[in-house]
Structures are given as C-alpha cells and as structure tokens.
Write a protein that holds these residues in place. Structure first.
Motif, PDB file in Angstrom:
ATOM      1  N   TYR A 196       0.824  -1.216   0.000  1.00 21.26           N
ATOM      2  CA  TYR A 196       0.000   0.000   0.000  1.00 21.26           C
ATOM      3  C   TYR A 196       0.858   1.266   0.000  1.00 21.26           C
TER       4      TYR A 196
ATOM      5  N   TYR B 278      -6.029   0.713  -3.451  1.00 16.80           N
ATOM      6  CA  TYR B 278      -7.309   0.214  -3.961  1.00 16.80           C
ATOM      7  C   TYR B 278      -8.016   1.174  -4.920  1.00 16.80           C
ATOM      8  N   ASP B 279      -7.420   2.331  -5.199  1.00 15.45           N
ATOM      9  CA  ASP B 279      -8.046   3.136  -6.263  1.00 15.45           C
ATOM     10  C   ASP B 279      -7.830   2.476  -7.617  1.00 15.45           C
TER      11      ASP B 279
ATOM     12  N   LEU C 174      -8.480  -4.197   3.941  1.00 14.18           N
ATOM     13  CA  LEU C 174      -9.651  -3.365   3.649  1.00 14.18           C
ATOM     14  C   LEU C 174     -10.900  -3.903   4.354  1.00 14.18           C
TER      15      LEU C 174
ATOM     16  N   PRO D 107     -13.203   3.646   8.583  1.00 17.69           N
ATOM     17  CA  PRO D 107     -13.241   4.548   7.425  1.00 17.69           C
ATOM     18  C   PRO D 107     -11.899   5.243   7.189  1.00 17.69           C
ATOM     19  N   GLU D 108     -11.213   5.586   8.258  1.00 23.74           N
ATOM     20  CA  GLU D 108      -9.928   6.302   8.119  1.00 23.74           C
ATOM     21  C   GLU D 108      -8.867   5.392   7.489  1.00 23.74           C
TER      22      GLU D 108
ATOM     23  N   ALA E 140      -9.497   2.636   5.750  1.00 21.50           N
ATOM     24  CA  ALA E 140      -9.935   2.303   4.384  1.00 21.50           C
ATOM     25  C   ALA E 140      -9.523   3.408   3.414  1.00 21.50           C
ATOM     26  N   GLU E 141      -9.682   4.648   3.821  1.00 24.39           N
ATOM     27  CA  GLU E 141      -9.311   5.771   2.951  1.00 24.39           C
ATOM     28  C   GLU E 141      -7.809   5.737   2.630  1.00 24.39           C
ATOM     29  N   ARG E 142      -7.020   5.374   3.644  1.00 22.83           N
ATOM     30  CA  ARG E 142      -5.569   5.285   3.434  1.00 22.83           C
ATOM     31  C   ARG E 142      -5.239   4.171   2.436  1.00 22.83           C
TER      32      ARG E 142
ATOM     33  N   ILE F 101      -7.156   3.094   0.104  1.00 22.91           N
ATOM     34  CA  ILE F 101      -7.690   3.411  -1.231  1.00 22.91           C
ATOM     35  C   ILE F 101      -6.854   4.496  -1.904  1.00 22.91           C
ATOM     36  N   SER F 102      -6.492   5.517  -1.155  1.00 27.16           N
ATOM     37  CA  SER F 102      -5.802   6.621  -1.848  1.00 27.16           C
ATOM     38  C   SER F 102      -4.724   7.313  -1.016  1.00 27.16           C
ATOM     39  N   GLY F 103      -4.133   6.584  -0.081  1.00 25.90           N
ATOM     40  CA  GLY F 103      -3.097   7.216   0.761  1.00 25.90           C
ATOM     41  C   GLY F 103      -1.708   7.087   0.168  1.00 25.90           C
TER      42      GLY F 103
END
Ligand SMILES: O=C(O)/C=C/c1cccc(O)c1O
Ligand SMILES: [Fe+2]
Length: 312
Positions: free
Chosen positions: A54, A59-60, A186, A191-192, A194-196, A198-200
């Motif tokens: 990651y 995950y984007d 995932l 939520p925090e 997951a956001e990382r 997906i697009s961190g």
C-alpha cells in the motif's frame, strides 16, 4: 539464452530490530553467497518480481500484476528514494509477451515501488539504480487475490520471452515465506484506514514514520511473545522450498489461497514472487538449486529464505 534465479525474503525490520545472536551473521553470509552467484552469472538485466504494501499500489486501482516501464522508489523504511534504472524497451517487450500468452498484466509508465523492490536491489547490487531492471509487481497483499497458478503462469510467460532475447536475465523474486505482519486489510477497516488503503499514496513524513514505528514495535512484541500475530511456520516454509527445488511447480496450483493464510499468514502470499521466478527458469528446461538458506526470524516477522538456481 541464459536465465538464472535468485529469491530473497524481504523485511524492512532488518534495519530496525536485532535478532537472536548469530542470525544476522548467517543472513549476511547467505547474501554474500547470493551476490557471488549473481557475480558469476553476470546478468545483463534483472527482472525484479515483488509485491507492494500500500505504498505504490492502492485500492483506487489494484491490478493483480503490473510491469513498470519507469519506476520510482517511495523511500520507505530508510531505503533510497528515487528512480530505478528501468530497461524500458524490455519492459514493453515482456508486457507484450505476457499479454500475448493470455496473462492480463497492467503497464505503468510511472510505477511507485517500496521496500519489496528496494531492499533486494540494495542488498544484492548496492543500490536501487545499480543495475538495469524490469520491475514486475505481483499483488500478494491486497485481497482479493487470484489463484497462485496465475503467478506461475506469469513467470512461465516472462521466462519464455526472456529466453529468446539472447541476453543474460536474472529473475529476482522478493518476498517472505510464512509471516503475518500488521499490514491493514480493507475488510473490516475503519473509514480512516480504508481511505488510506484506497488513496493514501503520499503520506506525510510524520505519517510514514508513525507507521514504521508501529510495525517495528509490533515485531519486538511478537518476538517477545506478547503480541499474538500468527506464528511463523518453518514446516510450511520448508515444504514450499522443497517444491520450488523439485521443479514440480504445478503442485502448488492445488494450494488454495485460504490454506496459505491459515497455515502461513496473510503475507505468505508474497511467495508468489518466488513461484513466478522459478517458473520463468523452468520455462527453459530443468534447473538446479545452487543455494537454499532458511531461518525463521520472529524479530523481523519473517520466514526468511535466500535461494539461487540455474539451468541444469
Ligand atoms: O509495510 C510494512 O510496514 C511492513 C512490511 C513487512 C514487515 C515484515 C515482513 C515483510 O515482508 C514486510 O513487507
Ligand atoms: Fe513484504
């Protein structure tokens, strides 16, 4: 035509935690032997097969496989930041060959890689841009994963293509055997987190340091027996190394993804990189394993192996 293989476990904890007495010396001796093997083989180019954690792949857009025509290290865990020396033409050639063989690899003109690529390049060649490479990402961490047979078939396709080049090509597989470090998933993430995932892609220096500190502390607790991460599984690791050495790689096709996780931890899927490397060599005929080092090293959260192989 000339192909060879080197596979090494990676673990960024190598520079953070001290293992039991004697372990570091034995690991360094194993790397010295691998460097000598590579020196004798004198590769023109190194195809590096490695996962990501990651840092470059999120995950984007998470492909199962990706070949970089250019690549840049994110500089995690203190490894060099900056460009790799990618053989762009060969990267295109290998991607086209894999696609023609029915393996749906993605291509990246700006691949970002982490310690999975940079640690073996540093330890075996002295730097991330020291040799011409083709970086091949093999997703081994971000579920869902395809069956293990796909990594074998990717390796087979790359080996067939490399064999026709008239160049000396080293396939370098990077990834541990049994291990389950605290890399977030995932499924069930806050939520925090997951956001990382997906697009961190570009954490701040502080965020990166915090992550590395957390994983380093977890490894120390794991080694002390106070953190119940999934145990290393030397028996599983030795069985896997035996199959790799036997040349009967198709046997691994019946090892289910679930069995990897249950017996050897989530990150044991990183051995897909070794399976692909050996399949590349097998594509040209029988091979012999010339080195096989193995030790379970809890302080580094790693079933740790170094192997080399050449055509018989
Ligand atoms: O991504 C991290 O923070 C840690 C990764 C890690 C730890 C131990 C063994 C490995 O193979 C890793 O990639
Ligand atoms: Fe890893």
């Amino acid at each position: 035509m000339s192909l060879a293989v080197c596979t090494v476990s990676h673990t960024p904890l190598m520079t953070r935690n001290e293992p039991a007495p004697g372990v570091r010396d034995r690991v360094e001796a194993a790397f010295a032997e691998a460097r000598a093997f590579i020196g004798d083989f004198a590769p023109d180019v190194v195809v590096v097969l490695a996962p990501d954690h990651y840092n470059g792949f999120l995950y984007d857009m998470m492909p199962p496989f990706c070949i970089g025509t250019e690549a840049r290290s994110v500089g995690d865990y203190g490894y060099e930041e900056g460009p790799l020396q990618v053989d762009r033409d060969l990267a295109h050639t290998l991607a086209s060959a894999a696609l023609a063989a029915g393996i749906d690899v993605a291509v990246s003109e700006r691949m970002h890689v982490d310690h999975g690529f940079t640690q073996p390049l540093t330890l075996l060649f002295g730097g991330i841009a020291a040799v011409p490479t083709v970086p091949v990402f093999i997703n081994s961490v971000a579920e869902p994963l395809g069956p293990v047979s796909r990594a074998r078939l990717l390796g087979d396709a790359l080996g067939r293509a490399a064999a026709g080049l008239g160049r000396r090509v080293l396939f370098l597989g990077s990834g541990g055997l049994s291990h389950d470090p605290p890399v977030p998933a995932l499924a069930g993430a806050t939520p925090e987190v997951a956001e990382r995932l997906i697009s961190g892609r570009n954490p701040t220096r502080e965020q990166r340091a915090e992550r590395e500190k957390r994983v380093t502390a977890a490894a120390r607790e794991f080694a002390a027996g106070t953190l119940p991460l999934q145990p290393l599984n030397p028996e599983w690791d030795r069985a896997l190394l035996d199959v790799l050495a036997s040349g009967r790689l198709e046997e691994l096709d019946s090892w289910s993804n679930e069995s990897f996780v249950e017996q050897a931890g989530h990150s044991s899927h990183e051995v897909r990189t070794s399976i692909a490397a050996y399949a590349a060599l097998a594509a040209t005929g029988p091979y012999v394993v010339t080195q096989s080092f193995y030790e379970p090293i809890p302080e580094w959260i790693a079933g740790f192996a170094v192997t080399t192989a050449r055509t018989a």
